[in-house]
Design a protein around this motif. Structure first.
Motif, PDB file in Angstrom:
ATOM      1  N   ALA A  71     -89.272   8.534  83.207  1.00  0.00           N
ATOM      2  CA  ALA A  71     -88.855   8.097  81.875  1.00  0.00           C
ATOM      3  C   ALA A  71     -87.610   7.220  81.952  1.00  0.00           C
ATOM      4  O   ALA A  71     -87.504   6.203  81.250  1.00  0.00           O
ATOM      5  CB  ALA A  71     -88.594   9.317  80.997  1.00  0.00           C
TER       6      ALA A  71
ATOM      7  N   GLU B 263     -87.310   3.337  80.727  1.00  0.00           N
ATOM      8  CA  GLU B 263     -86.310   2.908  79.760  1.00  0.00           C
ATOM      9  C   GLU B 263     -85.458   1.766  80.316  1.00  0.00           C
ATOM     10  O   GLU B 263     -85.162   0.787  79.605  1.00  0.00           O
ATOM     11  CB  GLU B 263     -85.407   4.076  79.372  1.00  0.00           C
ATOM     12  N   ASN B 264     -85.063   1.856  81.583  1.00  0.00           N
ATOM     13  CA  ASN B 264     -84.272   0.787  82.195  1.00  0.00           C
ATOM     14  C   ASN B 264     -85.029  -0.533  82.188  1.00  0.00           C
ATOM     15  O   ASN B 264     -84.470  -1.596  81.891  1.00  0.00           O
ATOM     16  CB  ASN B 264     -83.904   1.164  83.634  1.00  0.00           C
TER      17      ASN B 264
ATOM     18  N   PHE C  32     -87.460  -1.387  80.128  1.00  0.00           N
ATOM     19  CA  PHE C  32     -87.604  -1.842  78.756  1.00  0.00           C
ATOM     20  C   PHE C  32     -86.314  -2.498  78.245  1.00  0.00           C
ATOM     21  O   PHE C  32     -86.345  -3.557  77.607  1.00  0.00           O
ATOM     22  CB  PHE C  32     -87.981  -0.673  77.853  1.00  0.00           C
ATOM     23  N   LEU C  33     -85.170  -1.892  78.545  1.00  0.00           N
ATOM     24  CA  LEU C  33     -83.892  -2.453  78.084  1.00  0.00           C
ATOM     25  C   LEU C  33     -83.598  -3.779  78.785  1.00  0.00           C
ATOM     26  O   LEU C  33     -83.011  -4.689  78.173  1.00  0.00           O
ATOM     27  CB  LEU C  33     -82.768  -1.450  78.321  1.00  0.00           C
TER      28      LEU C  33
ATOM     29  N   PRO D 248     -85.157  -3.145  70.880  1.00  0.00           N
ATOM     30  CA  PRO D 248     -85.044  -1.700  71.129  1.00  0.00           C
ATOM     31  C   PRO D 248     -85.367  -0.839  69.927  1.00  0.00           C
ATOM     32  O   PRO D 248     -85.962   0.233  70.046  1.00  0.00           O
ATOM     33  CB  PRO D 248     -83.584  -1.528  71.565  1.00  0.00           C
TER      34      PRO D 248
END
Length: 275
Positions: free
Chosen positions: A243, A247-248, A250-251, A271
């Motif tokens: 996860a 997230e990394n 995606f950001l 975001p």
């Protein structure tokens, strides 16, 4: 993907990676034994298909066996042949991959110098596939429980489904672990008459690759692992790290999108999903 495949060619065709001598557990290694009877595959006659009988339980190699489906695309230039490149495409049917995708996935150099060999891991494809009731599968409750009652229903459902799959599949259902898949791979190596093999694993296919290196390090010439899953992590830590990595990524995408007009979502608050 093709860029990675060409880099893979440089690694496997031009470099020999050293592995420490793996200790083969007593009664668990694949000794020279049965050979594979090859015949042209039905879906692609340029590829050879066959079957190798392997133990259901490698802890009891003299007992029940099943047929492991195998496919081989021979090196295009036999005079320059290096050896066998075994492929595991993430738990999917490796025989289908060799017949349909190997000739475009791998570089010309790889195809010229290696026999590309794929197999259907136990429980998959034509290798004693797992069978379950479609009616039970369709009754799956919410995969993310909202409260204790939901969790209890999910646990009861999982037990029911597991019992049904075991009954329909047979004894191999209790031996679908990555270590057993690694032992099947060494049986394929022995059946091919190869002292060493090279290995390319993708996603879930990296797990048996790691076990193979640990158990049969002396039998490895080279190995490449794409999208590695760390088999040393317990499930909870694995899911947390997965996860966090998602997230990394995606950001990082959101930051690029904010500064580059080429992004279709440029100017929006990516975001938060608004704007």
């Amino acid at each position: 993907m093709m860029g990675f495949a060409h880099k893979l060619g440089a690694v496997l065709a031009g470099t020999v990676l050293a592995f420490p001598g793996g200790t083969v557990l007593p009664g668990r290694g694949a000794a020279a034994g049965p050979k594979i009877a090859w015949a042209p595959c039905a879906a692609n006659r340029a590829v050879e298909c066959g079957e190798l009988q392997v133990p259901v339980d490698w802890g009891r190699p003299g007992e029940a066996r099943f047929g492991l489906a195998v496919a081989r695309l021979k090196a295009a230039e036999p005079g320059r042949r290096i050896g066998v490149l075994a492929v595991n495409v993430g738990g999917g049917p490796g025989t289908d991959f060799v017949q349909r995708e190997a000739s475009t996935y791998f570089s010309k150099e790889i195809l010229a110098r290696f026999d590309v060999v794929g197999f259907d891991p136990r429980g998959v494809g034509r290798s004693s596939p797992v069978r379950c009731s479609a009616d039970i599968v369709r009754r799956e409750p919410l995969p993310t429980p909202r409260d204790q009652a939901d969790f209890d229903r999910l646990r009861a459902y999982a037990a029911e489904l597991a019992a049904d799959c075991r009954r329909r599949t047979g004894p191999v259902a209790d031996h679908l672990d990555a270590v057993s898949v690694a032992q099947d791979l060494d049986a394929v190596r022995a059946a091919l008459g190869e002292r060493t093999i090279s290995y390319h694993g993708m996603s879930a296919g990296t797990l048996p690759g790691q076990h193979y290196a640990e158990l049969f390090g002396r039998n490895l010439r080279a190995m490449s692992l794409d999208s590695v899953l760390d088999h040393s992590l317990p499930t909870g830590r694995f899911l947390v790290s997965q996860a966090a990595n998602a997230e990394n990524a995606f950001l990082a995408f959101a930051r690029w999108c904010a500064r580059d007009r080429a992004c279709a979502l440029h100017g929006r608050d990516v975001p938060s999903g608004t704007g």
